[in-house]
Design an enzyme around this catalytic site. Structure first.
Site, PDB file in Angstrom:
ATOM      1  CG  HIS A   1       2.574  -4.677  -8.073  1.00 48.53           C
ATOM      2  ND1 HIS A   1       1.394  -3.983  -8.213  1.00 48.53           N
ATOM      3  CD2 HIS A   1       3.550  -3.837  -8.446  1.00 48.53           C
ATOM      4  CE1 HIS A   1       1.660  -2.768  -8.665  1.00 48.53           C
ATOM      5  NE2 HIS A   1       2.953  -2.658  -8.814  1.00 48.53           N
TER       6      HIS A   1
ATOM      7  CD  GLU B   1       6.526  -4.111 -10.948  1.00 50.59           C
ATOM      8  OE1 GLU B   1       5.633  -3.783 -10.162  1.00 50.59           O
ATOM      9  OE2 GLU B   1       6.298  -4.609 -12.065  1.00 50.59           O
TER      10      GLU B   1
END
Length: 337
Positions: free
Chosen positions: A309, A10
């Protein structure tokens, strides 16, 4: 020098925070390029700069590229020293996200580290101070970490102004974390906080009511904590922690202008009920936060899926040589560092 592509996955700040932490812990210099390339406002933001500056102070390191908007940073660590460090993240920059970068470093200092961070304690896109205290910290303690944590002042968006105090002792007795099943649910604790300006409207109490309406028919809510606090900005937060036999699952939500207080608690309830229906031992956000510690101390965690994450942490750990892997629905590290 180790090379890390900051646009991986991301392309957010997690890659930067983890890369700097692992660099300091291994003593290996790192170049992080394409920083936050996946964001609409790429490059270093003020809170990332503060995290890097704090990491540099902790490990007596050197760095280039430390300026707002920078897309590349070279970080060269030195020796990690104990002592006191004050970090002003600025306005409502998240103090808990800065902690994600510097806490693993502080645990490897040659003596006790005292940290005081100022900024946002309860802000968007980051764990609340209560989540850190009541969900994350207990897991760290199970791994042998000695961390004391206090909220001195609350900081809501946009002015922030919150302060936390963190005292860290060297991590000498590492214990692996083996979490494959949550075990029986023992109870749910809630922490509802609002600024003093919201006392007359009973926002903290109404957040609790909205949560209880959805959760009480299914689970025992054993601890209810309501608090009104002085703060530079009007705001509220709500954190719920499900304490299980083997683990904890936490969620946090924030009050917003135009959103009923009951709906803030209701949103937390909906998220927690979904997490409790998931057979994994940890909530989705806890998985990525605890992964660096699994890389360092060993263990395994059951997880049906990885967040962005978590994938970033897995990749950075691999780049720095830690045998962390995700297979068959679990995160493993069989080797202790």
């Amino acid at each position: 020098m180790i090379e890390v592509d900051g646009s991986f996955g991301e392309g957010g700040g997690q890659i930067l925070r983890s890369s700097v932490a692992f660099s300091a812990l291994t003593g290996k210099p790192v170049r992080i390029s394409k920083i936050r390339a996946g964001r609409t406002n790429p490059g270093l933001m003020p809170q990332h700069l503060k995290a890097l500056e704090a990491a540099l102070q902790l490990c007596n390191g050197e760095a280039t590229g430390l300026e707002a908007g920078s897309m590349e940073v070279c970080f060269t660590p030195g020796d990690i020293m104990g002592g006191r460090l004050d970090v002003d993240v600025g306005t409502a920059g998240s103090v808990t996200l800065v902690l994600q970068c510097i806490l693993p470093i502080a645990l490897h200092a040659d003596g006790r580290v005292e940290l005081e961070l100022s900024g946002g304690t309860d802000v968007n896109w980051s764990p609340s101070a209560d989540y850190f205290h009541h969900a994350f910290k207990p897991l760290m303690e199970r791994m042998g970490c000695e961390v004391e944590f206090d909220v001195l002042e609350r900081g809501f968006y946009p002015r922030g102004g919150g302060r936390i105090s963190v005292r860290v002792r060297p991590w000498k007795n590492r214990r692996l974390l083996d979490l494959m099943e949550p075990g029986e649910l023992l109870g749910v604790d809630v922490y509802s906080v609002a600024s003093d300006q919201l006392r007359e409207r009973d926002v903290a109490g109404r957040q609790v009511k909205g949560f209880l309406k959805m959760v009480s028919p299914h689970h025992d809510v054993s601890g209810i904590h309501r608090e009104y606090v002085g703060s530079q900005s009007v705001g509220s937060s709500f954190t719920a922690v499900a304490v299980c036999e083997n683990s904890v699952k936490g969620v946090c939500t924030l009050g917003e202008r135009g959103i009923k207080a009951e709906d803030v608690g209701g949103k937390a309830a909906d998220t927690l009920l979904s997490e409790l229906a998931n057979p994994g031992p940890l909530d989705v956000h806890m998985v990525d936060q605890i992964m660096p510690y699994i890389a360092l101390a060993g263990g395994r965690i059951r997880s049906s899926a990885l967040s962005g994450h978590a994938r970033a942490n897995l990749e950075v750990a691999r780049i720095f040589g830690y045998p962390l892997r995700f297979e068959e629905g679990a995160i493993f590290n069989d080797v202790h560092h």
